[in-house]
Enzyme design. Sequence first.
Site, PDB file in Angstrom:
ATOM      1  N   ASP A   7      90.591 106.738  54.348  1.00  0.00           N
ATOM      2  CA  ASP A   7      91.437 106.278  53.248  1.00  0.00           C
ATOM      3  C   ASP A   7      92.885 106.283  53.705  1.00  0.00           C
ATOM      4  O   ASP A   7      93.249 106.994  54.665  1.00  0.00           O
ATOM      5  CB  ASP A   7      91.265 107.161  52.010  1.00  0.00           C
ATOM      6  CG  ASP A   7      91.932 106.542  50.789  1.00  0.00           C
ATOM      7  OD1 ASP A   7      91.539 105.434  50.402  1.00  0.00           O
ATOM      8  OD2 ASP A   7      92.856 107.167  50.233  1.00  0.00           O
ATOM      9  N   GLU A   9      97.254 105.816  52.289  1.00  0.00           N
ATOM     10  CA  GLU A   9      98.268 105.619  51.263  1.00  0.00           C
ATOM     11  C   GLU A   9      99.376 104.778  51.885  1.00  0.00           C
ATOM     12  O   GLU A   9      99.590 104.818  53.109  1.00  0.00           O
ATOM     13  CB  GLU A   9      98.818 106.952  50.747  1.00  0.00           C
ATOM     14  CG  GLU A   9      97.794 107.847  50.070  1.00  0.00           C
ATOM     15  CD  GLU A   9      97.144 107.235  48.841  1.00  0.00           C
ATOM     16  OE1 GLU A   9      97.743 106.306  48.239  1.00  0.00           O
ATOM     17  OE2 GLU A   9      96.042 107.674  48.474  1.00  0.00           O
ATOM     18  N   HIS A  57     100.730 108.164  44.381  1.00  0.00           N
ATOM     19  CA  HIS A  57     100.402 109.193  45.385  1.00  0.00           C
ATOM     20  C   HIS A  57     101.389 110.362  45.432  1.00  0.00           C
ATOM     21  O   HIS A  57     101.093 111.394  46.037  1.00  0.00           O
ATOM     22  CB  HIS A  57     100.264 108.580  46.780  1.00  0.00           C
ATOM     23  CG  HIS A  57     101.399 107.693  47.206  1.00  0.00           C
ATOM     24  ND1 HIS A  57     102.692 108.127  47.314  1.00  0.00           N
ATOM     25  CD2 HIS A  57     101.408 106.379  47.574  1.00  0.00           C
ATOM     26  CE1 HIS A  57     103.467 107.134  47.726  1.00  0.00           C
ATOM     27  NE2 HIS A  57     102.715 106.057  47.887  1.00  0.00           N
ATOM     28  N   HIS A 153      96.606 110.501  43.965  1.00  0.00           N
ATOM     29  CA  HIS A 153      95.887 109.971  45.126  1.00  0.00           C
ATOM     30  C   HIS A 153      96.421 110.637  46.395  1.00  0.00           C
ATOM     31  O   HIS A 153      97.614 110.929  46.512  1.00  0.00           O
ATOM     32  CB  HIS A 153      96.084 108.456  45.230  1.00  0.00           C
ATOM     33  CG  HIS A 153      95.347 107.685  44.202  1.00  0.00           C
ATOM     34  ND1 HIS A 153      94.287 106.854  44.500  1.00  0.00           N
ATOM     35  CD2 HIS A 153      95.496 107.604  42.859  1.00  0.00           C
ATOM     36  CE1 HIS A 153      93.829 106.308  43.393  1.00  0.00           C
ATOM     37  NE2 HIS A 153      94.556 106.741  42.384  1.00  0.00           N
ATOM     38  N   ASP A 158      91.037 111.787  48.973  1.00  0.00           N
ATOM     39  CA  ASP A 158      90.204 110.659  48.562  1.00  0.00           C
ATOM     40  C   ASP A 158      89.081 110.391  49.562  1.00  0.00           C
ATOM     41  O   ASP A 158      87.980 109.983  49.180  1.00  0.00           O
ATOM     42  CB  ASP A 158      91.057 109.400  48.375  1.00  0.00           C
ATOM     43  CG  ASP A 158      91.879 109.446  47.093  1.00  0.00           C
ATOM     44  OD1 ASP A 158      91.765 110.455  46.355  1.00  0.00           O
ATOM     45  OD2 ASP A 158      92.629 108.500  46.827  1.00  0.00           O
TER      46      ASP A 158
END
Length: 239
Positions: A7, A9, A57, A153, A158
């Site tokens: 994952d 960001e 986030h 997040h 995640d």
Amino acid sequence: MRQIVLDTETTGLDAARGHRLIELGCVELMSRRVSGSHFHRYLNPERDIDAGAQAVHGISIEFLADKPRFADVVAEFLDYIRGAELIIHNAAFDVGFIDAELARLGPEYGRLRDHATVLDTLALAREMYPGQRNSLDALCKRLDIDNSHRELHGALLDAEILADVYLALTAGQGALDFAIEAETQEVRLAADHLGGERPPVLVRYADAEETAAHEARLAAIDKASKGGCVWRRLDAVPA
């Protein structure tokens, strides 16, 4: 099989508009079990973060000021994922950002799929649950996976949650692998008992009722997904 649940960001939603990665999170699965190995880096994007993205986030540009750039960790990252199957939710987003970062460094880095294969759990969930919400939060609720600790997040958090979601989505595959392994071991034991001679392989065919039920299920999936049933496409491929 080695799989990496991944994952990211980012500073915003669109890599084509110059938005950058700010966090990479990877969790390793070995033979469908979390191995304990992970790769996690915060990254200095060398640009501002959109307010909307930061609200999701919670990562600020001040926090990232002393963090490495993507160029500083790319070799380590590619070594970590090389040859694995990447498990990503809404893979087009994360792959697009990573490919954009690789392109900035030069053609010798190629694209993400030059280093690993990719499985999109969003596409997988849409096939399994057509017409339903298939966000990570929705899947956690549907599959009874606790994500109450996810207030914001985060790439590593995640990825850890997605690992649980993926294993739950594909639980039948694990059961099938276990059954095959157990049957193989039984055959080996029988062969040893018979002095090395293998017993004949037992082949079980579906009866008429099972075949009809299977066809009805495929028809329902095909209708719900507007012709997107994968098994139908496989049946159409010549042997």
